[in-house]
Every structure is written in C-alpha cells, then in structure tokens.
Design a protein around this motif. Structure first.
Motif: not given
Length: 104
Positions: A27-31
C-alpha cells in the motif's frame, strides 16, 4: 498486467518474501488500498469485459500471486448489481450492435 503475468509464470511455492507478492500486497503511504485492490478498482471502472477478465484471472492462483488472486475474487463476490436494461446497453455498445439487432 499482461506483461507482469507473462513474466511471472507461476505462483507455486511463492512465499511472503517474494517480490511480486510484496508488490501486490503493498500500500502506498497515503492510500489504504493495496496495489491489487487498485487493479480491481480499475477493472471495475473499465467495465464488464474487464471485470470478466479479472474474474477469470481470480480463478488461476497458479499463475498470479495469492494477494492479487484474493483481490480479484471480490469481482466475483462483491459486485454492485445494476438493472437488466443497463446490462443490455453495455453489451450492445461493447459489441457495436445497432438497436435494431434483435437483442431486447
């Protein structure tokens, strides 16, 4: 996706340390969604033909990573229903049929 699947020929013996498994689970940091969940969301936006492709892939955990197969399974289990007329219009448009084709 096709290139990834071609290059990643089999899922047999994959561990959690496998780079492909980590990629699809990541998972990306902001999602809050994993890369696999983003693919599912994209297939849904592309329409029924792509959803069907995703459903077919979900049934082949021998050729795709487990996390991707699990995410694609939601295309089989958790699809939003829509009315029959909408389905018919989608089919007509995707098959490039005219309204006089006899599909009613």
């Amino acid at each position: 996706l096709g290139t990834i699947l071609t290059n990643h020929k089999t899922n047999i013996g994959i561990s959690d340390n496998d780079p492909w498994e980590r990629f699809w689970s990541a998972k990306s940091i902001n999602e809050k969604k994993s890369n696999a969940q983003k693919v599912v969301q994209s297939l849904e936006k592309l329409g029924p033909t792509y959803v069907k492709f995703g459903q077919a892939l979900a049934s082949r955990p021998d050729i795709i990573p487990k996390s991707l197969a699990e995410a694609l399974c939601t295309l089989q289990d958790n699809m939003e229903p829509f009315d029959t007329n909408t389905a018919k219009e989608i089919i007509k448009n995707e098959l490039l049929l005219s309204s006089s084709s006899g599909i009613d």
